[in-house]
Design a protein around this motif. Structure first.
Motif, short mmCIF file in Angstrom:
data_model
loop_
_atom_site.label_atom_id
_atom_site.label_comp_id
_atom_site.label_asym_id
_atom_site.label_seq_id
_atom_site.Cartn_x
_atom_site.Cartn_y
_atom_site.Cartn_z
N SER A 8 -48.82 -10.40 -10.72
CA SER A 8 -50.06 -10.57 -11.48
C SER A 8 -50.15 -9.58 -12.63
O SER A 8 -49.37 -8.63 -12.73
N GLY A 9 -51.18 -9.80 -13.45
CA GLY A 9 -51.39 -8.98 -14.64
C GLY A 9 -52.33 -7.80 -14.40
O GLY A 9 -52.80 -7.56 -13.28
N LEU A 10 -52.62 -7.12 -15.48
CA LEU A 10 -53.49 -5.94 -15.47
C LEU A 10 -54.83 -6.26 -14.81
O LEU A 10 -55.40 -7.33 -15.07
N THR A 11 -55.31 -5.37 -14.03
CA THR A 11 -56.60 -5.42 -13.30
C THR A 11 -56.56 -6.29 -12.04
O THR A 11 -57.52 -6.33 -11.30
N CYS A 12 -55.47 -7.01 -11.81
CA CYS A 12 -55.44 -7.93 -10.67
C CYS A 12 -55.10 -7.23 -9.36
O CYS A 12 -54.48 -6.17 -9.35
N ASP B 119 -56.09 -19.91 -23.73
CA ASP B 119 -56.22 -18.45 -23.85
C ASP B 119 -55.38 -17.75 -22.77
O ASP B 119 -54.42 -18.32 -22.25
N HIS B 120 -55.76 -16.52 -22.44
CA HIS B 120 -54.95 -15.68 -21.54
C HIS B 120 -55.37 -15.82 -20.07
O HIS B 120 -54.80 -15.18 -19.20
N SER B 121 -56.36 -16.67 -19.80
CA SER B 121 -56.99 -16.63 -18.48
C SER B 121 -56.26 -17.48 -17.44
O SER B 121 -55.30 -18.20 -17.74
N TYR B 122 -56.79 -17.45 -16.23
CA TYR B 122 -56.25 -18.27 -15.15
C TYR B 122 -56.51 -19.77 -15.39
O TYR B 122 -55.90 -20.61 -14.73
N PHE B 123 -57.40 -20.11 -16.34
CA PHE B 123 -57.55 -21.54 -16.68
C PHE B 123 -56.25 -22.04 -17.32
O PHE B 123 -55.85 -23.18 -17.13
N GLU C 80 -55.17 -10.92 -4.77
CA GLU C 80 -56.06 -12.05 -4.54
C GLU C 80 -56.17 -13.02 -5.73
O GLU C 80 -56.35 -14.23 -5.53
N ASN C 81 -56.08 -12.52 -6.96
CA ASN C 81 -56.37 -13.36 -8.13
C ASN C 81 -55.56 -14.65 -8.14
O ASN C 81 -56.09 -15.75 -8.32
N PHE C 82 -54.25 -14.51 -7.95
CA PHE C 82 -53.37 -15.67 -8.00
C PHE C 82 -53.71 -16.66 -6.88
O PHE C 82 -53.77 -17.87 -7.11
N GLY D 291 -44.62 -14.75 -13.11
CA GLY D 291 -45.76 -13.86 -13.22
C GLY D 291 -46.51 -14.07 -14.52
O GLY D 291 -46.12 -14.88 -15.37
N HIS D 292 -47.59 -13.31 -14.66
CA HIS D 292 -48.52 -13.47 -15.79
C HIS D 292 -48.72 -12.14 -16.50
O HIS D 292 -48.98 -11.13 -15.83
N SER D 293 -48.59 -12.16 -17.83
CA SER D 293 -48.93 -10.99 -18.64
C SER D 293 -48.09 -9.77 -18.21
O SER D 293 -46.87 -9.82 -18.29
N MET D 294 -48.73 -8.70 -17.71
CA MET D 294 -47.93 -7.59 -17.17
C MET D 294 -46.96 -8.09 -16.10
O MET D 294 -45.83 -7.62 -16.00
N1 LIG Z 1 -60.33 -6.30 -18.34
C1 LIG Z 1 -59.63 -6.72 -19.50
C2 LIG Z 1 -58.98 -8.05 -19.32
C3 LIG Z 1 -57.88 -7.96 -18.36
C4 LIG Z 1 -57.19 -9.27 -18.17
O1 LIG Z 1 -57.37 -10.25 -18.92
N2 LIG Z 1 -56.39 -9.32 -17.16
C5 LIG Z 1 -55.64 -10.49 -16.90
C6 LIG Z 1 -54.19 -10.11 -16.80
S1 LIG Z 1 -53.64 -9.26 -18.24
C7 LIG Z 1 -56.10 -11.11 -15.59
O2 LIG Z 1 -55.35 -11.83 -14.98
N3 LIG Z 1 -57.32 -10.81 -15.17
C8 LIG Z 1 -57.82 -11.22 -13.87
C9 LIG Z 1 -58.35 -12.61 -13.78
O3 LIG Z 1 -58.53 -13.28 -14.80
O4 LIG Z 1 -58.59 -13.05 -12.63
C10 LIG Z 1 -60.56 -6.79 -20.67
O5 LIG Z 1 -61.71 -6.48 -20.46
O6 LIG Z 1 -60.10 -7.09 -21.78
#
Ligand SMILES: N[C@@H](CCC(=O)N[C@@H](CS)C(=O)NCC(=O)O)C(=O)O
Length: 283
Positions: A54-58, A260-264, A61-63, A149-152
């Motif tokens: 997973s990516g940053l902040t995950c 975008d960058h999200s799980y969508f 559980e996220n995946f 994986g995603h992002s990071m």
């Molecule tokens: N917290 C960051 C965003 C972090 C972010 O987008 N993390 C991605 C991976 S790089 C993620 O998968 N976030 C968790 C999610 O969407 O469930 C912000 O405020 O810009």
């Protein structure tokens, strides 16, 4: 301390099981967590393994809750393993201060500088300790492992595969940090975990690694055009594509318009990634 798995919770899902565990990690010298999906086929036979980083902040559980991968894993008979993204509660000063450093931001490297090096050994954890634990505890085919994986975590998947071409049969990524030595996140995280000497960073940079190692499998990458981190030049998939072309690496880089960058985005293309890995895992 032993590496006994501690079950945390378990859920029925597409006739298989989502389960969360924690365990003491020798490489990270702390408690680590991961989630798995065992497909229904695992009740009768051993199954191939697909790791998801997973990516940053995950967390782990996220995946499991957002990507919608279980229905395809159930169809294809593939076990999913989603580890947490860093050690946690280590007591390292500042570990929880910033969302893109420390907790939730292990960056899948083995830290070499203080104060991180004592616990932040994510590369060894992901490529050695966790696979050994999975093989020991679940009905799996040890010689059938792939990673995505995603992002990071896309960065993590690419470097794990490129540094261990015999271990992982295939690799794919959603919006990976594809050239970390040339982006602000890489700068921040490599400086913290590996120190100022940039020559040490190259061994964890997919765009550098592809110059030396090519994979037999096709690398698949999905990148959304409306991904703000892409627009901010954190991801740099073009750098990876140019280096892959030069090295004759087969790459399927797909530009996903409007995403975008999200799980969508991830859930929209997860089926394609699962089918991509199935070609290599189920042959
Ligand atoms: N917290 C960051 C965003 C972090 C972010 O987008 N993390 C991605 C991976 S790089 C993620 O998968 N976030 C968790 C999610 O969407 O469930 C912000 O405020 O810009």
């Amino acid at each position: 301390m032993s590496n006994t798995l501690r079950p945390k919770s378990e859920y029925r899902c597409f006739d298989g099981t989502v389960a969360y565990y924690s365990h003491y990690s020798a490489s990270c010298d702390c408690e680590m967590s991961f989630a798995v999906y065992l497909p229904p086929q695992a009740q009768l036979k051993s199954v191939p393994i697909l790791y998801y980083l997973s990516g940053l902040t995950c967390t782990e559980e996220n995946f499991m809750t957002k990507a919608g991968a279980q229905q395809y894993a159930a169809e294809l008979g593939i076990m999913l393993v989603a580890p947490d993204t860093s050690p946690r509660n280590t007591g390292i000063p500042g570990e929880d201060e910033s969302w893109d450093l420390g907790s939730g931001a292990g960056f899948y490297v083995d830290a070499t500088v203080k104060p991180w090096q004592k616990h932040y050994q994510m590369y060894t954890y992901i490529t050695k300790e966790l696979p050994a634990l999975i093989i020991q505890n679940f009905p799996v085919q040890a010689d059938k492992q792939s990673i995505f994986g995603h992002s990071m975590g896309g960065h993590g998947a690419l470097i794990c595969a490129l540094k261990n071409p015999e271990q992982y049969l295939s690799v794919s990524a959603f919006a990976p940090i594809a050239a970390p030595i040339n982006c602000p996140w890489g700068d921040k995280l490599f400086t913290a975990y590996l120190g100022e000497d940039k020559s040490k960073w190259a061994e964890y940079d997919a765009t550098k690694l592809i110059e030396q190692t090519q994979l037999k499998s096709t690398i698949m990458i999905d990148q959304g055009t409306e991904d703000t981190f892409y627009q901010q030049k954190q991801l740099l998939p073009e750098n990876f594509a140019t280096a892959s072309k030069k090295a004759n690496q087969k790459l399927n880089l797909r530009w996903q318009t409007g995403y975008d960058h999200s799980y969508f985005m991830i859930s929209s293309f997860i089926k394609d990634h699962m089918e991509h890995h199935s070609i290599y895992l189920n042959n």
